[in-house]
Scaffold this active site. Structure first.
Site, short mmCIF file in Angstrom:
data_model
loop_
_atom_site.label_atom_id
_atom_site.label_comp_id
_atom_site.label_asym_id
_atom_site.label_seq_id
_atom_site.Cartn_x
_atom_site.Cartn_y
_atom_site.Cartn_z
N ARG A 1 -7.60 1.84 -3.06
CA ARG A 1 -6.22 1.92 -3.12
C ARG A 1 -5.56 1.67 -4.36
O ARG A 1 -4.63 2.47 -4.82
CB ARG A 1 -5.58 0.90 -2.00
CG ARG A 1 -5.67 1.24 -0.72
CD ARG A 1 -5.38 0.00 0.25
NE ARG A 1 -5.49 0.52 1.63
CZ ARG A 1 -5.56 -0.03 2.76
NH1 ARG A 1 -5.04 -1.51 2.76
NH2 ARG A 1 -5.47 0.24 3.81
N TYR B 1 -4.24 9.55 2.24
CA TYR B 1 -5.62 8.73 2.65
C TYR B 1 -5.39 7.38 1.97
O TYR B 1 -4.87 6.99 1.34
CB TYR B 1 -6.73 9.42 2.11
CG TYR B 1 -6.98 9.94 0.62
CD1 TYR B 1 -6.32 9.48 -0.29
CD2 TYR B 1 -8.10 10.94 0.37
CE1 TYR B 1 -6.52 9.95 -1.50
CE2 TYR B 1 -8.03 11.22 -1.04
CZ TYR B 1 -7.43 10.84 -2.05
OH TYR B 1 -7.56 11.06 -3.54
N GLU B 2 -6.65 6.60 2.23
CA GLU B 2 -6.81 5.15 1.99
C GLU B 2 -5.66 4.42 2.56
O GLU B 2 -5.38 3.23 2.24
CB GLU B 2 -6.98 4.88 0.63
CG GLU B 2 -7.86 5.68 -0.04
CD GLU B 2 -9.30 5.33 0.54
OE1 GLU B 2 -9.63 4.31 1.31
OE2 GLU B 2 -10.30 5.97 0.58
N GLY B 3 -5.18 4.98 3.59
CA GLY B 3 -4.02 4.22 4.61
C GLY B 3 -2.79 4.83 4.09
O GLY B 3 -2.36 4.81 2.95
#
Length: 593
Positions: A294, A434-436
């Site tokens: 992140r 992406y990555e949350g």
């Protein structure tokens, strides 16, 4: 054709004038003098501009191809990956025990920036490997570390993270991939994962997948998830590659951007896997990888903004259109360059002030990670945990916005593929997802991070801002009015918003959740305001001490003043939205949308 030059001077300014890295008490930082960091960054920038940047459009136009079960990367990618591997760039901060160079994570972060700006899709292959390395390093057994980390350090073997399934994204408790225990201590992994970046390619000998799956009989939901190493090729006891494992690429996704990176559907058919860490504690290990990722995605946000900005500035200085309203600036030409126009200046200043502020914020975040890991500093760990969703969410939202703004400088030419500006916007767009996805980052910030450890870390952040203002107030009237007073006002907006959540969220949790996205942006502006206050002070100090490059430091101060005057007041808008509560957001029935 777009170009890129690493902003070495600005990167050095943050490392030394702002963070003063060589004076910090973190192991390894005493070696980070200006000459050393400058040499590392300049070499990274050279590789980025001369090798990776020319391949950026190649990756975008060719994409990846699935042939006979193997993913083929675009022309030139494999040779470039060999150069990156041979240059030691994949191993900067890895443990020397496994072939790494042992530098601080901050230097890994600084070196990554030029690579991401020059070719974001390409750099993801090694970036994801670094995250997988970290997960195994912190949670794997000694045998797993010895088996996998030396080859992952050099990227002879690359790594992935496998979370998402067709029917579940963020809600990983719904996953169906199962792991059946075997008599030899291994597991048989069966299921399907989607959106797997760098899931397969032709640039490494093996791909080490980190896969989340459920062991039958375990707890329901997220508490029953475990993490497994599932290599593409099994590894023999002597370290050589053995049989092909039961993992295949089902298809390659057709995407809006990052075409040079293989985004795969991965099928696991009783593939052999090995448990990482404790049974049913997979999320703990995976979050080591995700939190690092992140911060890396937050870097992607401003790194794409940086390269887009550089090209927009060049175009604005070259493109002739109209006359300066105060008088011709290029009377010998048919028109003036468009950079003379105030709206173009506004656009470029928005980009410049965001990108430089975000760079400082990200480097500070990497410094906090080093302090947390190398000094076992729990306060630093708590602070970076609080700031991570802001680095990821705010910076990728704004990074995409700035890439679009850079495209706008080109007018119609920005929409034409041959100028290359659309690729920066298309590539930057994925970082918001992406990555949350960023909405999840905002919910994580408000729903979990604010209250973490009894609110200790957000209170520490407020105290840090308050102390900084108190320590530096009164030294210079212009600095007080241009930097400290706006920072103080913005920080008060942030505190007011946090108190609103405490008071109104108890009555109705939707009041907090409906304002979470605005809170993430409000917090992001305060963080960049704090960075600009620090940068403004550092630049002012350098000038007072007789720095030779006065233009650089004066430009830094002027850019900071712009951010404080034109961007930081957005905190008031976000606060006003937050204080309207959930009612305007939730008023419609679902059938009325």
């Amino acid at each position: 054709m777009p170009s890129y030059t690493a902003p070495v001077k600005d990167m050095q300014f943050i490392l030394h004038d702002v963070l003063d890295v060589a004076s910090q008490d973190i192991p390894g930082y005493d070696e980070l003098d200006r000459d050393f960091t400058g040499a590392v960054i300049e070499e990274a920038g050279k590789l980025a501009s001369e090798v990776l940047m020319p391949l950026n459009s190649v990756g975008d136009t060719q994409g990846c191809v699935l042939e006979n079960g193997v993913v083929r990367t675009p022309d030139g990618f494999k040779d470039a990956f060999d150069m990156m591997r041979d240059g030691g760039w994949t191993a900067l901060d890895c443990d020397p025990e496994y072939g790494g160079q042992g530098l601080p994570y901050l230097m890994h972060t600084a070196a990554q920036e030029p690579f991401v700006s020059a070719n974001m899709a390409f750099n993801m292959y090694q970036g994801l490997t670094h995250g997988a390395y970290s997960a195994i390093y912190f949670h794997g057994s000694d045998d797993q570390k010895q088996t996998y980390l030396p080859k992952m350090t050099t990227c002879e073997w690359t790594g992935t993270m496998n979370l998402t399934e067709p029917h579940c994204g963020t809600d990983l408790g719904l996953m169906r991939t199962k792991a059946e225990p075997q008599d030899d201590g291994s597991y048989k992994i069966t299921g399907q994962k989607i959106f797997i970046s760098a899931g397969d390619h032709d640039m490494a000998d093996n791909v080490i997948h980190l896969v989340l799956a459920k062991i039958p009989g375990g707890p329901k939901g997220i508490k029953g998830v475990s993490l497994f190493i599932v290599p593409k090729f099994l590894v023999n006891t002597d370290g050589s590659l053995g049989a092909r494992n039961g993992v295949t690429v089902g298809k390659l996704e057709e995407k809006m951007g990052i075409h040079g990176n293989a985004t795969c559907v991965m099928n696991y058919d009783e593939a052999t896997g090995y448990l990482v860490g404790e049974m049913h504690k997979g999320m703990r290990a995976m979050f080591t990888m995700m939190n690092e990722a992140r911060l890396g995605v937050g870097l992607q946000g401003y790194a794409q903004s940086e390269v887009a900005y550089q090209n927009a500035v060049a175009y604005a200085n070259d493109r002739l259109q109209g006359r300066d309203v105060t008088g011709a600036k290029a009377p010998d030409k048919a028109a003036d360059p468009i950079i003379v126009h105030p709206d173009i200046r506004r656009n470029l200043m928005d980009q410049k002030s965001f990108t430089e502020g975000a760079r400082a914020f990200t480097y500070w975040g990497a410094y906090l990670i080093d302090r947390a890991h190398k000094n076992s500093d729990k306060d630093a760990d708590g602070l970076i945990s609080l700031l991570t969703p802001i680095i990821k969410g705010f910076q990728t939202d704004k990074g995409f916005e700035m890439a679009v703004n850079a495209q706008q400088v080109y007018g119609g030419h920005g929409y034409i593929e041959e100028w290359g500006m659309s690729q920066f916007a298309r590539d930057a767009r994925i970082a918001m997802i992406y990555e949350g996805a960023n909405g999840i980052q905002a919910l994580d910030l408000v729903g979990r991070k604010l209250a973490q450890d009894g609110g200790k870390h957000v209170m520490a952040f407020f105290d840090m801002i308050k102390s900084f203002i108190a320590e530096n107030k009164g030294q210079d009237a212009a600095y007080d009015s241009d930097f400290l007073e706006p920072l103080k006002a913005a920080s008060k907006d942030l505190q007011t918003a946090a108190m609103y959540f405490v008071e109104s969220g108890m009555k109705d949790p939707n009041n907090a959740l409906a304002g979470s996205y605005d809170f993430m942006h409000l917090f992001g502006h305060v963080c960049l305001g704090y960075m600009w206050a620090r940068m403004g002070l550092a630049a002012q100090t350098a000038l007072s001490e007789g720095a030779s490059d006065t233009a650089f430091y004066e430009t830094k101060i002027a850019t900071g003043r712009y951010y404080m005057a034109r961007q930081l007041p957005a905190t008031k808008m976000h606060l006003a939205r937050i204080e309207t509560g959930a009612e305007p957001v939730m008023v419609l029935d679902a059938s009325n949308f």
